[in-house]
Motif scaffolding. Structure first.
Motif, PDB file in Angstrom:
ATOM      1  N   ASN A 188       0.828  -1.206   0.000  1.00 43.00           N
ATOM      2  CA  ASN A 188       0.000   0.000   0.000  1.00 43.00           C
ATOM      3  C   ASN A 188       0.867   1.262   0.000  1.00 43.00           C
ATOM      4  O   ASN A 188       0.586   2.215  -0.726  1.00 43.00           O
ATOM      5  N   SER A 189       1.912   1.271   0.810  1.00 44.01           N
ATOM      6  CA  SER A 189       2.815   2.424   0.817  1.00 44.01           C
ATOM      7  C   SER A 189       3.476   2.612  -0.539  1.00 44.01           C
ATOM      8  O   SER A 189       3.563   3.727  -1.046  1.00 44.01           O
ATOM      9  N   ILE A 190       3.937   1.527  -1.107  1.00 44.14           N
ATOM     10  CA  ILE A 190       4.611   1.599  -2.405  1.00 44.14           C
ATOM     11  C   ILE A 190       3.673   2.148  -3.473  1.00 44.14           C
ATOM     12  O   ILE A 190       4.033   3.025  -4.249  1.00 44.14           O
ATOM     13  N   GLU A 191       2.456   1.643  -3.482  1.00 42.58           N
ATOM     14  CA  GLU A 191       1.521   2.013  -4.547  1.00 42.58           C
ATOM     15  C   GLU A 191       0.895   3.386  -4.358  1.00 42.58           C
ATOM     16  O   GLU A 191       0.669   4.103  -5.328  1.00 42.58           O
ATOM     17  N   HIS A 192       0.591   3.755  -3.126  1.00 43.25           N
ATOM     18  CA  HIS A 192      -0.227   4.947  -2.912  1.00 43.25           C
ATOM     19  C   HIS A 192       0.505   6.169  -2.386  1.00 43.25           C
ATOM     20  O   HIS A 192       0.152   7.289  -2.730  1.00 43.25           O
ATOM     21  N   ALA A 193       1.504   5.985  -1.537  1.00 45.94           N
ATOM     22  CA  ALA A 193       2.080   7.126  -0.823  1.00 45.94           C
ATOM     23  C   ALA A 193       2.789   8.121  -1.728  1.00 45.94           C
ATOM     24  O   ALA A 193       2.750   9.325  -1.473  1.00 45.94           O
ATOM     25  N   TYR A 194       3.434   7.623  -2.771  1.00 43.84           N
ATOM     26  CA  TYR A 194       4.254   8.504  -3.588  1.00 43.84           C
ATOM     27  C   TYR A 194       3.735   8.671  -5.008  1.00 43.84           C
ATOM     28  O   TYR A 194       4.365   9.316  -5.822  1.00 43.84           O
ATOM     29  N   SER A 195       2.576   8.127  -5.295  1.00 44.55           N
ATOM     30  CA  SER A 195       2.089   8.114  -6.674  1.00 44.55           C
ATOM     31  C   SER A 195       1.766   9.502  -7.225  1.00 44.55           C
ATOM     32  O   SER A 195       1.758   9.689  -8.429  1.00 44.55           O
ATOM     33  N   GLU A 196       1.526  10.450  -6.368  1.00 43.30           N
ATOM     34  CA  GLU A 196       1.181  11.793  -6.850  1.00 43.30           C
ATOM     35  C   GLU A 196       2.271  12.816  -6.564  1.00 43.30           C
ATOM     36  O   GLU A 196       2.024  14.012  -6.600  1.00 43.30           O
ATOM     37  N   GLU A 197       3.479  12.348  -6.272  1.00 50.00           N
ATOM     38  CA  GLU A 197       4.583  13.278  -6.036  1.00 50.00           C
ATOM     39  C   GLU A 197       4.902  14.004  -7.338  1.00 50.00           C
ATOM     40  O   GLU A 197       5.078  13.369  -8.382  1.00 50.00           O
ATOM     41  N   PRO A 198       5.001  15.328  -7.316  1.00 52.86           N
ATOM     42  CA  PRO A 198       5.215  16.091  -8.549  1.00 52.86           C
ATOM     43  C   PRO A 198       6.541  15.788  -9.241  1.00 52.86           C
ATOM     44  O   PRO A 198       6.626  15.847 -10.459  1.00 52.86           O
ATOM     45  N   ASP A 199       7.555  15.415  -8.479  1.00 55.16           N
ATOM     46  CA  ASP A 199       8.845  15.146  -9.109  1.00 55.16           C
ATOM     47  C   ASP A 199       9.048  13.680  -9.470  1.00 55.16           C
ATOM     48  O   ASP A 199      10.119  13.282  -9.900  1.00 55.16           O
ATOM     49  N   THR A 254       9.256  11.200  -7.474  1.00 55.63           N
ATOM     50  CA  THR A 254      10.070  10.522  -6.480  1.00 55.63           C
ATOM     51  C   THR A 254       9.372   9.268  -5.978  1.00 55.63           C
ATOM     52  O   THR A 254       8.183   9.284  -5.679  1.00 55.63           O
ATOM     53  N   ASP A 255      10.144   8.204  -5.883  1.00 56.28           N
ATOM     54  CA  ASP A 255       9.599   6.967  -5.335  1.00 56.28           C
ATOM     55  C   ASP A 255       9.509   7.015  -3.817  1.00 56.28           C
ATOM     56  O   ASP A 255       8.599   6.480  -3.234  1.00 56.28           O
ATOM     57  N   GLY A 256      10.458   7.633  -3.157  1.00 46.68           N
ATOM     58  CA  GLY A 256      10.442   7.703  -1.703  1.00 46.68           C
ATOM     59  C   GLY A 256      10.890   6.404  -1.065  1.00 46.68           C
ATOM     60  O   GLY A 256      11.420   5.519  -1.721  1.00 46.68           O
ATOM     61  N   THR A 257      10.665   6.320   0.240  1.00 49.40           N
ATOM     62  CA  THR A 257      11.079   5.137   0.990  1.00 49.40           C
ATOM     63  C   THR A 257       9.942   4.626   1.848  1.00 49.40           C
ATOM     64  O   THR A 257       9.006   5.351   2.187  1.00 49.40           O
ATOM     65  N   VAL A 258      10.061   3.367   2.202  1.00 48.16           N
ATOM     66  CA  VAL A 258       9.169   2.713   3.150  1.00 48.16           C
ATOM     67  C   VAL A 258      10.074   2.101   4.208  1.00 48.16           C
ATOM     68  O   VAL A 258      11.068   1.450   3.881  1.00 48.16           O
ATOM     69  N   THR A 259       9.744   2.328   5.467  1.00 53.59           N
ATOM     70  CA  THR A 259      10.554   1.808   6.565  1.00 53.59           C
ATOM     71  C   THR A 259       9.728   0.819   7.374  1.00 53.59           C
ATOM     72  O   THR A 259       8.556   1.063   7.658  1.00 53.59           O
ATOM     73  N   ASP A 305       5.793   5.480   5.815  1.00 52.89           N
ATOM     74  CA  ASP A 305       6.280   6.169   4.628  1.00 52.89           C
ATOM     75  C   ASP A 305       6.222   7.664   4.907  1.00 52.89           C
ATOM     76  O   ASP A 305       5.688   8.097   5.917  1.00 52.89           O
ATOM     77  N   ARG A 306       6.779   8.442   4.006  1.00 49.56           N
ATOM     78  CA  ARG A 306       6.770   9.895   4.144  1.00 49.56           C
ATOM     79  C   ARG A 306       6.005  10.535   2.982  1.00 49.56           C
ATOM     80  O   ARG A 306       6.218  11.690   2.647  1.00 49.56           O
ATOM     81  N   GLY A 307       5.104   9.751   2.423  1.00 42.62           N
ATOM     82  CA  GLY A 307       4.311  10.230   1.297  1.00 42.62           C
ATOM     83  C   GLY A 307       3.010  10.865   1.745  1.00 42.62           C
ATOM     84  O   GLY A 307       2.796  11.161   2.912  1.00 42.62           O
ATOM     85  N   ARG A 308       2.127  11.033   0.787  1.00 42.26           N
ATOM     86  CA  ARG A 308       0.836  11.682   1.041  1.00 42.26           C
ATOM     87  C   ARG A 308      -0.261  10.638   1.204  1.00 42.26           C
ATOM     88  O   ARG A 308      -0.321   9.667   0.470  1.00 42.26           O
TER      89      ARG A 308
END
Length: 143
Positions: free
Chosen positions: A53-64, A66-71, A89-92
């Protein structure tokens, strides 16, 4: 056998496979066996879903893009043998759609496979925490 497991992953689809392998190995080591018991396998499924869920949703709308990280932080709690796993995660945060079609059952799966689940979305990301008491495996009470 380590009482803690910490993983930092790039939020990309292949990370979910690494999580399944490493969490499965860690839980099996807690159980004192080569292969995780059914209870531990349920926990691997729940953790995999939280990471996915973090992989698919947290960073999917980042403007740049960025994939980001999951801890992932996992530990044995006492009394127990009870395991606590935190996936962050540190996404939205994105609210689920009203009609998710054939999808949107991840949190239901996590809840079915763990005993206690909390989801904390916030401005700095989302954290999913789950707990599960392990079965009566030979080595689990010695950690």
């Amino acid at each position: 056998m380590a009482a803690h497991l910490v993983l930092e992953l790039t939020a990309e689809p292949r990370a979910a496979g690494r999580v399944r392998s490493e969490v499965g190995r860690w839980l099996a080591s807690l159980c004192g066996v080569d292969r995780a018991c059914d209870t531990a396998s349920d926990l691997v499924l729940a953790v995999n879903e939280a990471v996915s869920n973090s992989i698919e949703h947290a960073y999917s709308e980042e403007p740049d893009g960025t994939d980001g990280t999951v801890t992932l932080h996992a530990e044995v709690e006492r009394p127990g043998p009870r395991v606590r796993v935190e996936v962050s995660d540190r996404g939205r945060w994105r609210d689920p759609p009203e009609d998710s079609g054939y999808r949107g059952r991840g949190l239901l799966m996590i809840t079915a496979c763990a005993e206690d689940v909390s989801v904390r979305p916030g401005p700095d990301g989302t954290t999913v925490t789950l707990h599960r008491t392990l079965g009566r495996c030979p080595g689990v009470c010695t950690t």
